[in-house]
Motif scaffolding. Structure first.
Motif, PDB file in Angstrom:
ATOM      1  N   GLY A 198       6.569  -1.802 -23.915  1.00 33.56           N
ATOM      2  CA  GLY A 198       7.800  -1.192 -24.357  1.00 33.56           C
ATOM      3  C   GLY A 198       8.785  -0.853 -23.261  1.00 33.56           C
ATOM      4  O   GLY A 198       9.864  -0.334 -23.554  1.00 33.56           O
ATOM      5  N   ARG A 218       8.752   0.240 -29.926  1.00 33.91           N
ATOM      6  CA  ARG A 218       7.445  -0.043 -30.497  1.00 33.91           C
ATOM      7  C   ARG A 218       6.524   1.152 -30.323  1.00 33.91           C
ATOM      8  O   ARG A 218       6.683   1.953 -29.391  1.00 33.91           O
ATOM      9  CB  ARG A 218       6.819  -1.296 -29.869  1.00 33.91           C
ATOM     10  N   ASN A 238       2.602   1.280 -30.178  1.00 35.91           N
ATOM     11  CA  ASN A 238       1.378   0.486 -30.200  1.00 35.91           C
ATOM     12  C   ASN A 238       0.237   1.196 -30.923  1.00 35.91           C
ATOM     13  O   ASN A 238      -0.648   0.543 -31.477  1.00 35.91           O
ATOM     14  CB  ASN A 238       0.963   0.129 -28.774  1.00 35.91           C
ATOM     15  N   THR A 276       3.272  -0.990 -34.751  1.00 38.00           N
ATOM     16  CA  THR A 276       4.572  -1.139 -35.389  1.00 38.00           C
ATOM     17  C   THR A 276       5.679  -1.317 -34.359  1.00 38.00           C
ATOM     18  O   THR A 276       5.692  -0.644 -33.329  1.00 38.00           O
ATOM     19  CB  THR A 276       4.887   0.075 -36.268  1.00 38.00           C
ATOM     20  N   VAL A 277       6.606  -2.212 -34.669  1.00 42.64           N
ATOM     21  CA  VAL A 277       7.817  -2.366 -33.891  1.00 42.64           C
ATOM     22  C   VAL A 277       8.996  -2.022 -34.793  1.00 42.64           C
ATOM     23  O   VAL A 277       8.960  -2.292 -35.999  1.00 42.64           O
ATOM     24  CB  VAL A 277       7.945  -3.790 -33.306  1.00 42.64           C
ATOM     25  N   CYS A 282      10.634 -10.312 -38.056  1.00 44.06           N
ATOM     26  CA  CYS A 282       9.835  -9.838 -36.946  1.00 44.06           C
ATOM     27  C   CYS A 282       8.955 -10.976 -36.450  1.00 44.06           C
ATOM     28  O   CYS A 282       8.463 -11.776 -37.250  1.00 44.06           O
ATOM     29  CB  CYS A 282       8.975  -8.662 -37.414  1.00 44.06           C
TER      30      CYS A 282
END
Length: 125
Positions: free
Chosen positions: A55, A72, A74, A78-79, A96
């Motif tokens: 990130g 994001r 981790n 999820t982003v 995505c």
């Protein structure tokens, strides 16, 4: 190896905001560089934003710099794509994508190994 599911799209007026999420399956989310692309009707899929595995590094298309922010989490696999000051030309299906690579350009569709099914973003004037 990874499945991606986008959410958060919808209809918004120009100048408004939306936050897209991309949830990844599995326990190895941090292994992937992540990107967001978009595709409007009749147009090619285009790069929007990307983020490194940890990130720290982010990348943006000129058209969205200063308005969109990729991030994001981790721990949550999820982003996100925070979209502010939306314009009608931002209207598109947003995808995505995940990249297993280490050195390829994140600006190009062909670099990515996995794709979500997309979420519609519509910005009215």
């Amino acid at each position: 190896q990874v499945q991606l599911v986008e959410s958060g799209g919808g209809l918004v007026q120009a100048g408004g905001s939306l936050r897209l999420s991309c949830a990844a399956s599995g326990r190895t989310f941090s292994m992937y560089r992540m990107g967001w692309f978009r595709q409007a009707p009749g147009k090619e899929r285009e790069f929007v934003a990307a983020i490194s595995r940890n990130g720290v590094s982010t990348y943006y298309a000129d058209s969205v710099k200063g308005r969109f922010t990729i991030s994001r989490d981790n721990a949550k696999n999820t982003v996100y794509l925070q979209m502010n000051s939306l314009k009608p030309e931002d209207t598109a299906v947003y995808y995505c994508a995940a990249d297993e690579g280490w050195s390829g350009s994140l600006y190009y569709v062909g670099e990515y190994d996995y794709w979500g099914q997309g979420t519609q973003v519509t910005v009215s004037s």
